[in-house]
Design a protein around this motif. Structure first.
Motif, mmCIF file in Angstrom:
data_model
loop_
_atom_site.group_PDB
_atom_site.id
_atom_site.type_symbol
_atom_site.label_atom_id
_atom_site.label_comp_id
_atom_site.label_asym_id
_atom_site.label_seq_id
_atom_site.Cartn_x
_atom_site.Cartn_y
_atom_site.Cartn_z
ATOM 1 N N GLY A 1 -1.460 5.131 -17.736
ATOM 2 C CA GLY A 1 -1.151 6.310 -17.211
ATOM 3 C C GLY A 1 -0.055 6.543 -17.598
ATOM 4 N N PHE A 2 0.986 5.363 -17.461
ATOM 5 C CA PHE A 2 2.587 5.610 -17.760
ATOM 6 C C PHE A 2 2.719 5.314 -18.953
ATOM 7 N N ILE A 3 2.262 4.192 -18.935
ATOM 8 C CA ILE A 3 2.157 3.774 -21.424
ATOM 9 C C ILE A 3 2.163 5.205 -22.103
ATOM 10 N N ILE B 1 3.298 13.895 -11.033
ATOM 11 C CA ILE B 1 4.231 14.182 -11.626
ATOM 12 C C ILE B 1 5.020 13.928 -13.340
ATOM 13 N N ASN B 2 4.788 12.398 -13.581
ATOM 14 C CA ASN B 2 5.053 12.609 -14.527
ATOM 15 C C ASN B 2 4.532 13.114 -15.567
ATOM 16 N N LEU B 3 3.433 12.677 -15.336
ATOM 17 C CA LEU B 3 1.990 13.309 -16.385
ATOM 18 C C LEU B 3 2.004 15.463 -16.471
ATOM 19 N N THR B 4 2.507 15.513 -15.342
ATOM 20 C CA THR B 4 3.198 17.350 -15.672
ATOM 21 C C THR B 4 4.069 17.040 -16.363
ATOM 22 N N SER B 5 5.206 16.228 -17.328
ATOM 23 C CA SER B 5 5.371 16.559 -18.622
ATOM 24 C C SER B 5 5.252 16.807 -19.758
ATOM 25 N N LEU C 1 0.884 -1.498 -0.180
ATOM 26 C CA LEU C 1 -0.034 -0.544 -0.222
ATOM 27 C C LEU C 1 0.794 1.374 -0.457
ATOM 28 N N PHE C 2 1.947 1.267 0.501
ATOM 29 C CA PHE C 2 2.654 2.083 0.991
ATOM 30 C C PHE C 2 3.329 2.639 -0.529
ATOM 31 N N LEU C 3 3.615 0.815 -1.600
ATOM 32 C CA LEU C 3 4.137 1.224 -2.770
ATOM 33 C C LEU C 3 3.049 1.976 -3.729
ATOM 34 N N VAL C 4 2.295 1.883 -3.417
ATOM 35 C CA VAL C 4 0.773 2.289 -4.556
ATOM 36 C C VAL C 4 0.847 4.008 -4.677
ATOM 37 N N HIS D 1 4.438 9.290 -7.441
ATOM 38 C CA HIS D 1 5.156 9.537 -9.184
ATOM 39 C C HIS D 1 4.513 9.446 -10.151
ATOM 40 N N PHE D 2 3.381 8.851 -10.267
ATOM 41 C CA PHE D 2 2.797 9.691 -11.959
ATOM 42 C C PHE D 2 2.097 10.806 -12.196
#
Length: 220
Positions: free
Chosen positions: A207-209, A32-36, A20-23, A29-30
């Motif tokens: 979303g990452f893909i 932040i990356n989406l702002t790119s 759950l912590f990693l989720v 992380h997603f």
């Protein structure tokens, strides 16, 4: 036997908590990356803050790394324990009759995700350490977007990211939901939690893909 059972339950509970912590980290992380995709300047600002903030670098980042290591070691330990405890007196064991394909193959999807994390650390975390602590470059708040985009120039590397996130999806489809069961959460909200975990397990990897493919095709 009672001690072994308690030990097994404790291991599953601890693994569920680490999962759950990693989720939560994955969602952050997603985001932040989406702002790119939306705003390179915003991505640079957030990345620079994360890369220079003492709390993030000295406390949260080591906790994250330890959480990843703990989660996957515990997963392999539980898998070995379950296989050793499996009844082998049947003429033919039909695992698919009692469990889904995803639950029977968590060890394999987890291994692929672990290999992907190794690639991800090699792509981003290691260069970050080299840039700041070995080569001792001055702080540059505008470099992060360019470094991210450069990782998706290669179709092979982009393809590896896409395949890895497909396996992450498979891993989450079973693991995220079962983590609540391992923690003993069974109530009137269980069905809602299950639906949420399924949605999360599909939307976040997709979303990452999308982000990886966006930058790859934008580079062409």
């Amino acid at each position: 036997m009672g001690g072994l059972l308690k030990s097994s339950v404790a291991k599953k509970f601890a693994m569920a908590l680490s999962g759950l912590f990693l989720v939560l980290f994955l969602a952050q992380h997603f985001t932040i990356n989406l702002t790119s995709v939306i705003s390179p300047d915003t991505f640079n600002e957030i990345s620079h803050f994360m890369g220079t903030n003492f709390l993030v670098q000295a406390i949260l980042q080591p906790i994250l790394i330890l959480g990843v290591i703990f989660h996957f070691i515990m997963g392999f330990v539980l898998e070995i324990q379950n296989r050793n405890a499996r009844v082998k007196s049947y003429v033919k064991y039909n695992g698919s009759a009692n469990s889904s394909w995803m639950s029977r193959n968590m060890i394999y999807s987890g291994a692929v995700v672990l290999a992907f994390l190794g690639l991800h650390f090699y792509d981003f975390w290691v260069p970050e350490l080299v840039h700041k602590y070995i080569e001792s470059h001055p702080a540059d708040a505008t470099r992060y977007y360019g470094e991210l985009v450069a990782k998706f120039v290669s179709p092979v590397r982009t393809g590896l990211y896409v395949v890895s996130f497909v396996f992450l999806m498979l891993h989450l489809l079973h693991g995220f939901s079962s983590s609540f069961q391992s923690m003993g959460i069974r109530n009137k909200y269980s069905e809602g939690i299950r639906k949420f975990t399924v949605g999360y397990a599909i939307i976040i990897p997709l979303g990452f893909i999308f982000i990886a493919l966006f930058h790859y095709f934008n580079n062409l």
